[in-house]
Each structure stands twice: as C-alpha cells, then as structure tokens.
Design an enzyme around this catalytic site. Sequence first.
Site, PDB file in Angstrom:
ATOM      1  N   HIS A   1     -18.272   8.795 -28.904  1.00 29.62           N
ATOM      2  CA  HIS A   1     -16.852   8.430 -28.995  1.00 29.62           C
ATOM      3  C   HIS A   1     -16.065   9.239 -27.970  1.00 29.62           C
ATOM      4  O   HIS A   1     -16.578  10.188 -27.396  1.00 29.62           O
ATOM      5  CB  HIS A   1     -16.317   8.752 -30.398  1.00 29.62           C
ATOM      6  CG  HIS A   1     -16.692   7.723 -31.404  1.00 29.62           C
ATOM      7  ND1 HIS A   1     -15.767   6.869 -31.967  1.00 29.62           N
ATOM      8  CD2 HIS A   1     -17.886   7.379 -31.937  1.00 29.62           C
ATOM      9  CE1 HIS A   1     -16.396   6.060 -32.806  1.00 29.62           C
ATOM     10  NE2 HIS A   1     -17.677   6.348 -32.809  1.00 29.62           N
TER      11      HIS A   1
ATOM     12  N   ASN B   1     -18.034   4.556 -26.260  1.00 34.64           N
ATOM     13  CA  ASN B   1     -16.751   3.987 -26.699  1.00 34.64           C
ATOM     14  C   ASN B   1     -15.635   4.215 -25.684  1.00 34.64           C
ATOM     15  O   ASN B   1     -15.406   5.357 -25.263  1.00 34.64           O
ATOM     16  CB  ASN B   1     -16.323   4.644 -28.003  1.00 34.64           C
ATOM     17  CG  ASN B   1     -17.091   4.130 -29.195  1.00 34.64           C
ATOM     18  OD1 ASN B   1     -18.096   3.440 -29.047  1.00 34.64           O
ATOM     19  ND2 ASN B   1     -16.625   4.457 -30.376  1.00 34.64           N
TER      20      ASN B   1
ATOM     21  N   ASP C   1     -16.421   6.044 -40.949  1.00 34.94           N
ATOM     22  CA  ASP C   1     -16.174   7.373 -40.393  1.00 34.94           C
ATOM     23  C   ASP C   1     -15.915   8.362 -41.515  1.00 34.94           C
ATOM     24  O   ASP C   1     -14.782   8.538 -41.963  1.00 34.94           O
ATOM     25  CB  ASP C   1     -14.983   7.317 -39.421  1.00 34.94           C
ATOM     26  CG  ASP C   1     -14.746   8.669 -38.763  1.00 34.94           C
ATOM     27  OD1 ASP C   1     -15.455   9.640 -39.116  1.00 34.94           O
ATOM     28  OD2 ASP C   1     -13.856   8.760 -37.908  1.00 34.94           O
TER      29      ASP C   1
ATOM     30  N   ASP D   1     -14.245  -0.211 -35.714  1.00 23.48           N
ATOM     31  CA  ASP D   1     -14.237   1.152 -35.170  1.00 23.48           C
ATOM     32  C   ASP D   1     -13.539   2.089 -36.169  1.00 23.48           C
ATOM     33  O   ASP D   1     -12.452   1.766 -36.672  1.00 23.48           O
ATOM     34  CB  ASP D   1     -13.462   1.107 -33.838  1.00 23.48           C
ATOM     35  CG  ASP D   1     -13.548   2.402 -33.066  1.00 23.48           C
ATOM     36  OD1 ASP D   1     -14.556   3.114 -33.194  1.00 23.48           O
ATOM     37  OD2 ASP D   1     -12.596   2.688 -32.293  1.00 23.48           O
ATOM     38  N   HIS D   2     -14.153   3.216 -36.463  1.00 20.37           N
ATOM     39  CA  HIS D   2     -13.572   4.218 -37.371  1.00 20.37           C
ATOM     40  C   HIS D   2     -13.121   3.647 -38.714  1.00 20.37           C
ATOM     41  O   HIS D   2     -11.976   3.895 -39.152  1.00 20.37           O
ATOM     42  CB  HIS D   2     -12.383   4.938 -36.706  1.00 20.37           C
ATOM     43  CG  HIS D   2     -12.797   5.800 -35.561  1.00 20.37           C
ATOM     44  ND1 HIS D   2     -13.402   7.019 -35.716  1.00 20.37           N
ATOM     45  CD2 HIS D   2     -12.732   5.592 -34.221  1.00 20.37           C
ATOM     46  CE1 HIS D   2     -13.675   7.537 -34.530  1.00 20.37           C
ATOM     47  NE2 HIS D   2     -13.298   6.682 -33.600  1.00 20.37           N
TER      48      HIS D   2
ATOM     49  N   HIS E   1     -10.982  12.053 -28.408  1.00 24.60           N
ATOM     50  CA  HIS E   1     -10.218  10.833 -28.168  1.00 24.60           C
ATOM     51  C   HIS E   1      -8.996  11.092 -27.292  1.00 24.60           C
ATOM     52  O   HIS E   1      -8.485  12.204 -27.252  1.00 24.60           O
ATOM     53  CB  HIS E   1      -9.757  10.228 -29.499  1.00 24.60           C
ATOM     54  CG  HIS E   1     -10.894   9.697 -30.321  1.00 24.60           C
ATOM     55  ND1 HIS E   1     -11.306  10.288 -31.483  1.00 24.60           N
ATOM     56  CD2 HIS E   1     -11.711   8.640 -30.127  1.00 24.60           C
ATOM     57  CE1 HIS E   1     -12.325   9.608 -31.992  1.00 24.60           C
ATOM     58  NE2 HIS E   1     -12.604   8.605 -31.185  1.00 24.60           N
TER      59      HIS E   1
HETATM   60  O1  G3H Z   1     -10.830   6.087 -31.607  1.00 22.07           O
HETATM   61  C1  G3H Z   1      -9.807   5.434 -31.807  1.00 22.07           C
HETATM   62  C2  G3H Z   1      -9.477   4.283 -30.958  1.00 22.07           C
HETATM   63  O2  G3H Z   1      -9.021   4.703 -29.711  1.00 22.07           O
HETATM   64  C3  G3H Z   1      -8.552   3.360 -31.667  1.00 22.07           C
HETATM   65  O3  G3H Z   1      -7.240   3.830 -31.653  1.00 22.07           O
HETATM   66  O4  G3H Z   1      -6.404   3.502 -33.986  1.00 22.07           O
HETATM   67  O5  G3H Z   1      -4.814   3.630 -32.052  1.00 22.07           O
HETATM   68  O6  G3H Z   1      -6.271   1.624 -32.370  1.00 22.07           O
HETATM   69  P1  G3H Z   1      -6.113   3.115 -32.579  1.00 22.07           P
HETATM   70  P1  13P Z   2     -11.293   7.164 -25.746  1.00 24.63           P
HETATM   71  O1  13P Z   2      -9.995   7.611 -26.332  1.00 24.63           O
HETATM   72  O2  13P Z   2     -11.919   8.231 -24.923  1.00 24.63           O
HETATM   73  O3  13P Z   2     -11.193   5.874 -25.008  1.00 24.63           O
HETATM   74  O4  13P Z   2     -12.304   6.913 -26.980  1.00 24.63           O
HETATM   75  C1  13P Z   2     -12.268   5.717 -27.701  1.00 24.63           C
HETATM   76  C2  13P Z   2     -13.077   5.767 -28.946  1.00 24.63           C
HETATM   77  O5  13P Z   2     -13.844   6.665 -29.205  1.00 24.63           O
HETATM   78  C3  13P Z   2     -12.918   4.655 -29.882  1.00 24.63           C
HETATM   79  O6  13P Z   2     -13.646   4.847 -31.048  1.00 24.63           O
HETATM   80 ZN    ZN Z   3     -13.735   6.918 -31.613  1.00 24.09          ZN
END
Ligand code: G3H
Ligand code: 13P
Ligand code: ZN
Length: 309
Positions: A211, A254, A104, A82-83, A180
């Site tokens: 997302h 997501n 990303d 992810d990202h 997010h």
């Molecule tokens: O979009 C981001 C996800 O919620 C992941 O968050 O980088 O804190 O694991 P994180």
């Molecule tokens: P949320 O913060 O809405 O759960 O989104 C998560 C996300 O986009 C992870 O890539």
């Molecule tokens: Zn995301």
Amino acid sequence: MALVTTKEMFEKSMKEHFAIGAFNINNMEFIQAITEAANEANSPVILQVSSSAIKYATLPYLKKMVEAAVETTNIPIALHLDHGPDFETCKMCIDNGFTSVMIDGSKYDFEENVRVTKEVVDYAHSKGVVVEAELGKLAGVEDDVNVAEDDARYTDPDQAYEFVQRTGCDSLAIAIGTSHGAYKFKGEARLRFDILAKVKEKLPNTPIVLHGASSVVPELVEMCNNNGGNIPGAKGCPDEMLKQAGENGVSKINVDTDLRLAMTAQVRRVFNEEPSVFDPRKYLGAAREEIKKTVSHKINDVFCSANKA
Ligand code: G3H
Ligand code: 13P
Ligand code: ZN
C-alpha cells in the site's frame, strides 16, 4: 471477458516476478483511463474502490461503469474493495459482485485482526471471493515516532506466517516503510526490503501487497504547483524501488495519490492556461489522458505487467 478474482493473476505474478497495479477509482474518467492503459498493454489490472469512493459515487454507478470497462476491453480485471473497515462493508461488496475484498484489521491488536479477518474470509470464500488482509501499520510521515516505535510498525515475519495460517487470507498487505498520501518520506526514501525477503521466505506462496506505493511523480507535483497549486515538499516511492519490490515478491502495488495528482495537474493547467474554457470535457478529457499516461508508465516500465494478461 468477465470480472475475475486475483487468484490467477497473482499466481502468474509470483511465478514470473512482476507486480499488478491496483488503481483506486472514483469516477468514469479514472475507470476509462486505467482500463484503456491496461488494455493497450495487454496487462491484468485491479480496480479498487474505498468506502469513501462508494460514498461518493455509489455502488450502482461504480458497478455499471466497471461492467462497461469489462465489456469494452479484453484483459483480466478484478474489482476490489480497498481498506474494508468491517465485516458489513466487505459483505456488502461481496454481495454486489466484487471479486476481491480487503479487510483492514491493522487498526486492531493481533487477536482482533485475526478474528475479523477470519470472519470475512469464511464468508468471502463461501461466495468464491478472495480476501486481502493487512498486518503491520503504515506510518504517516507526519507521525512523529521514535526508532523503537517505528520498528514496531513494520510487519513481523513470524507473526505474518501465523496470521496467514490462522485466517486463511489469500493475500497480505505488509508494512515495510511506505505510507499513504503525497508525503511519504522526510529524508531519503527507504523501504525495508530485508523484511520483505523474510516475509517471502516464510510465506513463499502468499501474494504480498504494497500500500501507499505512489511515486508522487515530480512532474505532476510541479504542474500542480506551477498552476496555482500548493503542495510543496511532496515525496513518494521512487520507480526503481517499486520495480525492485515487484521483482522480489510484491504481487500487488496500490496507487491512488499519483492518479489524483494527474487529474488535478491537468485540470489546473487547463484552467490556468485557457481561462475561457468551461466545457468540462476539455479539462476532464485532458485529466483522463494524463491518468492514462501515468498508468501506462507504471504498467510498462515499473510493474512490468505488460503482456501478462
Ligand atoms: O488508501 C486509501 C486510498 O488512497 C483511498 O483513499 O478513502 O480517500 O478514497 P480515500
Ligand atoms: P498512495 O496514497 O501511495 O497512492 O496509496 C494508495 C493505497 O495504498 C490505496 O490503498
Ligand atoms: Zn492503502
């Protein structure tokens, strides 16, 4: 069943107009809860790992735990980065058995986004891995922007077409008003379904990704706040909007925040209601159940991916 790419599940989702949940994982309880819920619903599922999750849990642990989930279920499971912030992180995940990666490049200008995405696509495809890219910027509710700036953040459908042609990416994350975290909307929740429709018109065969799509479940926020938490005014995407997105061309939704809330709500509740408990299995077990319940609801009632495995 072995880990799969998202190719087949996305094809089915586009043909049958449902969405597949992509849930962020950080530890064993998340992985068990998500895959058990998906398995019981006979639904495909995407487990996604951010770079900070990799930093926290480390790749060897995450990989082995996901392997265990694959071994103990009978549904298609994709393992997705992810990202992905850069080519090197994507390459590391591709070389370590991920079946899908996101690059990303939305932080860059259009040309640089095309360049880095294409670089990842070329490497990923040579290894049989699929790539999600992102075009447009997800706004944070804390960002104070005027209307013109706000409009510029949304994905431009013509640019989206050019971007997919030039990069060869397999799926595309677009910006239509989600963000997010737990604070998505100041006033009424609003998504630009008109932009989604235009993107789908230009790219009917490209799976679209949403997302920032947690609904920020009010009951979970309340459980947190009633047990010593302090997250006032949290607000997410209502279920009906997410359902509409899934029916109208969004293939991947997501979710991270809702699972964090589920875990925190139950841990707080147990600590508050049962102060004598100090066996982690008691509060992590309750947390795992709440995550499972949250995922089941999404799969069965919102994304409509049950029985699509
Ligand atoms: O979009 C981001 C996800 O919620 C992941 O968050 O980088 O804190 O694991 P994180
Ligand atoms: P949320 O913060 O809405 O759960 O989104 C998560 C996300 O986009 C992870 O890539
Ligand atoms: Zn995301």
